[in-house]
Design a protein around this motif. Structure first.
Motif, mmCIF file in Angstrom:
data_model
loop_
_atom_site.group_PDB
_atom_site.id
_atom_site.type_symbol
_atom_site.label_atom_id
_atom_site.label_comp_id
_atom_site.label_asym_id
_atom_site.label_seq_id
_atom_site.Cartn_x
_atom_site.Cartn_y
_atom_site.Cartn_z
ATOM 1 N N CYS A 1 62.103 60.070 35.923
ATOM 2 C CA CYS A 1 61.549 60.874 34.681
ATOM 3 C C CYS A 1 60.510 60.158 33.801
ATOM 4 N N ALA A 2 61.043 58.939 33.463
ATOM 5 C CA ALA A 2 60.162 58.134 32.590
ATOM 6 C C ALA A 2 58.818 57.947 33.162
ATOM 7 N N SER A 3 58.664 57.829 34.595
ATOM 8 C CA SER A 3 57.346 57.613 35.168
ATOM 9 C C SER A 3 56.582 58.840 35.310
ATOM 10 N N ARG A 4 56.889 59.938 34.675
ATOM 11 C CA ARG A 4 56.143 61.008 34.935
ATOM 12 C C ARG A 4 55.536 61.482 33.336
ATOM 13 N N THR A 5 55.691 60.381 32.456
ATOM 14 C CA THR A 5 55.268 60.718 31.073
ATOM 15 C C THR A 5 53.834 60.054 30.804
ATOM 16 N N ALA A 6 53.207 59.192 31.808
ATOM 17 C CA ALA A 6 52.122 58.477 31.647
ATOM 18 C C ALA A 6 52.023 57.379 30.175
ATOM 19 N N LEU A 7 53.602 56.980 30.118
ATOM 20 C CA LEU A 7 53.571 55.980 29.055
ATOM 21 C C LEU A 7 54.614 54.918 29.483
ATOM 22 N N PHE A 8 55.199 55.001 30.755
ATOM 23 C CA PHE A 8 55.961 54.051 31.518
ATOM 24 C C PHE A 8 55.133 53.275 32.405
ATOM 25 N N ASN A 9 55.191 51.937 32.248
ATOM 26 C CA ASN A 9 54.647 51.071 33.092
ATOM 27 C C ASN A 9 55.477 51.103 34.510
ATOM 28 N N ILE A 10 54.939 51.322 35.682
ATOM 29 C CA ILE A 10 55.765 51.620 36.604
ATOM 30 C C ILE A 10 56.055 50.012 37.512
ATOM 31 N N HIS A 11 55.434 49.259 37.006
ATOM 32 C CA HIS A 11 55.284 47.639 37.494
ATOM 33 C C HIS A 11 56.291 46.971 36.991
ATOM 34 N N THR A 12 56.311 46.993 35.462
ATOM 35 C CA THR A 12 57.413 46.263 34.658
ATOM 36 C C THR A 12 58.722 47.354 34.447
ATOM 37 N N MET A 13 58.811 48.213 34.900
ATOM 38 C CA MET A 13 59.680 49.224 34.733
ATOM 39 C C MET A 13 60.118 49.297 33.361
ATOM 40 N N LYS A 14 59.278 49.303 32.228
ATOM 41 C CA LYS A 14 59.466 49.552 30.917
ATOM 42 C C LYS A 14 58.387 50.473 30.329
ATOM 43 N N TRP A 15 58.572 51.002 29.018
ATOM 44 C CA TRP A 15 57.696 51.574 28.361
ATOM 45 C C TRP A 15 56.539 50.598 28.094
ATOM 46 N N ASP A 16 55.300 51.100 28.368
ATOM 47 C CA ASP A 16 54.170 50.291 28.019
ATOM 48 C C ASP A 16 53.817 50.006 26.839
ATOM 49 N N SER A 17 54.445 48.877 25.984
ATOM 50 C CA SER A 17 54.070 48.856 24.808
ATOM 51 C C SER A 17 52.513 48.664 24.299
ATOM 52 N N GLU A 18 51.887 47.818 25.125
ATOM 53 C CA GLU A 18 50.352 47.929 24.789
ATOM 54 C C GLU A 18 49.606 49.015 25.032
ATOM 55 N N LEU A 19 49.835 49.824 25.915
ATOM 56 C CA LEU A 19 49.345 51.337 26.118
ATOM 57 C C LEU A 19 49.746 52.253 24.926
ATOM 58 N N LEU A 20 50.866 52.227 24.689
ATOM 59 C CA LEU A 20 51.551 53.162 23.446
ATOM 60 C C LEU A 20 50.868 52.600 22.149
ATOM 61 N N ALA A 21 50.458 51.334 21.896
ATOM 62 C CA ALA A 21 49.863 50.833 20.698
ATOM 63 C C ALA A 21 48.225 51.427 20.664
ATOM 64 N N LYS A 22 47.805 51.497 21.768
ATOM 65 C CA LYS A 22 46.510 51.932 21.855
ATOM 66 C C LYS A 22 46.408 53.399 21.663
#
Length: 494
Positions: A184-205
């Motif tokens: 489910c998280a991987s369909r938000t376009a906010l979840f890094n599918i490589h690190t398996m975490k919410w993408d902090s850098e993208l979220l900041a941008k």
């Protein structure tokens, strides 16, 4: 005493609760319709409170329908339509606004702004998805920008966000655990599918605070227990999966390069690509599931309007009556009469990704009848599936499993086999989405013990073999391609 899994299956137009027994059969069901709100053209929203109340009632209805004791339910699971997202007050449980549904285009301006900032490739590289209004990222930004005072208050930690699965699990477990799974998280376009975490850098941008998002745990993780005010029994919630990924599990697509296509409101083709993501032009890359045993990725192609196109002909245009059978209408004419419907009712998704495209009906003549239009709409479901399959030519796909309500159509399945040039395999039970979540939960609590055991339960009700000559197939494909090119906006045409 027989054991059962409770599955909540929250689809785009309805929510159902089902009891699945140890043989993988459905023993009870409760169902309720879900109504979308369209406050502006192209917008689609739904009331989270109505969704939860309907869900709670379907749980009770399913137990009543099955006739079992609640003490026989050994686990629960949730599968839901994806990308739809909402934000709510965790103290009161009140949403700050209606949920923004996956198909809504109210975020188009935000998506264009991010494209202008040069973020399109970052989305693709980090999340495996396109920067498109379809996904959740723009919807979260829209809520933060349009709900009064919300942005200034989210840093307090009082407001939390989630897709439909998170909202339902949070209410189901008594508002104790705010969690989701990787699919489910991987369909938000906010979840890094490589690190398996919410993408902090993208979220900041994107100026979206990470604090509002749920904890991401395994698909077969511990999502709490069903609150005793709902069912007076000790029932662990042991599965959460996005609907298409759940359908793939339910179709026993456990081996690399196995493929299924679901014909629902939308049409979705998914292929198991193994234990690492694979980038395929025109398709998206997401987590299929992550369990205590394995991690699997999928490549996916989404068709925005599949079965919904046929419903649109019925409900909006009155082309045929609700009681009529689609197969009978479609086969009452020998061919489509040169008519092609390209159902870009909200733009085209995979593999074109042209949200500005608008639906077209081409090839009309004085001889065109309602039956030709119905046949063309059903044929479009197959053609759009083949457009996605063409992107998988390197995988040498020879068989395609199908499910969803429209897969009951013999005409659709045979036409798909003909134009795709592959076997189309239809299982006895078409409700594979709910079964996939039941299987994950059942494995977690020991009802079943391996994927091999579950794979043996999958049986084809019918196999459709390609029967069209190469020349006839090429003619149909050429005419379809021409219709699509005429529908695409100028910058997307080839």
């Amino acid at each position: 005493m027989s054991r059962y899994i409770l599955v909540i299956d929250a689809g785009s137009s309805s929510v159902r609760s089902l009891l699945v027994n140890e043989n993988g059969n459905i023993s009870g069901e409760g169902r309720a319709q879900i109504t979308w709100k369209h406050r502006n053209p192209g917008w689609a929203e739904l009331d989270p409170i109505q969704l939860w109340r309907a869900t709670r009632q379907t749980i009770l209805d399913a137990v009543l329908d099955s006739g079992i004791s609640v003490n026989q339910i050994v686990a629960a699971g949730i599968t839901s339509h994806r990308e739809t997202i909402m934000i709510w007050d965790k103290e009161t449980g009140e949403p700050v606004h209606d949920a923004v549904v996956w198909i809504s285009n109210q975020t188009d301006e935000i998506i264009e702004r991010w494209n202008a900032q040069g973020l399109a490739q970052e989305f693709k590289t980090r999340t495996g998805l396109h920067n498109d209004s379809f996904f959740s990222a723009g919807k979260v930004a829209w809520l933060l920008e349009n709900v009064p005072n919300l942005r200034s208050q989210v840093s307090t930690g009082r407001y939390i966000a989630g897709t439909v699965d998170t909202w339902l699990s949070w209410n189901l477990n008594g508002r104790t655990i705010h969690a989701t799974d990787p699919s489910c998280a991987s369909r938000t376009a906010l979840f890094n599918i490589h690190t398996m975490k919410w993408d902090s850098e993208l979220l900041a941008k994107l100026d979206i605070p990470e604090i509002i998002f749920p904890k991401v745990i395994n698909s077969d993780g511990e999502f709490g227990k069903v609150d005793r005010s709902i069912l007076d029994a000790d029932i662990p919630i042991r599965a959460v999966l996005a609907d298409q990924q759940s359908g793939m599990f339910g179709q026993a697509c456990f081996t690399k390069n196995s493929v299924k296509n679901t014909f629902g409101t939308a049409g979705v083709l998914t292929v198991n690509v193994g234990d690492s993501p694979v980038a395929i032009d025109g398709l998206t890359s997401s987590l299929a599931w992550k369990t205590s045993v394995e991690t699997r990725y999928e490549a996916e192609g989404v068709v925005f309007h599949s079965g919904q196109t046929v419903q649109w002909l019925r409900d909006n245009l009155g082309i045929y009556a609700p009681a009529n059978r689609i197969d009978q209408i479609a086969t009452s004419v020998s061919d489509n009469g040169g008519t092609y419907i390209v159902p870009a009712l909200g733009g085209l998704a995979a593999p074109y990704w042209d949200r500005k495209a608008r639906a077209s009906i081409q090839g009309l003549s004085l001889d065109t009848t309602p039956a030709h239009l119905v046949r063309a709409a059903v044929e479009a479901m197959a053609f759009q599936t083949v457009d996605i399959l063409h992107k998988l030519e390197a995988l040498h796909i020879t068989a395609l499993k199908v499910d969803g309500g429209a897969a009951s159509s013999d005409f659709l399945c045979q036409f798909l086999a003909d134009v795709a040039g592959v076997q189309v395999l239809r299982p006895y039970e078409l409700e594979r989405t709910a079964l996939g979540t039941a299987f994950v939960a059942g494995l977690a609590v020991g009802i079943w013990h391996s994927q091999e055991e579950l794979g043996q339960k999958w049986k084809a009700e019918r196999i459709f073999e390609p029967a069209l000559t190469s020349s006839a197939k090429e003619k149909l494909q050429s005419e379809w391609n021409e219709a699509v090119q005429r529908t695409l906006t100028e910058g997307k045409r080839k």
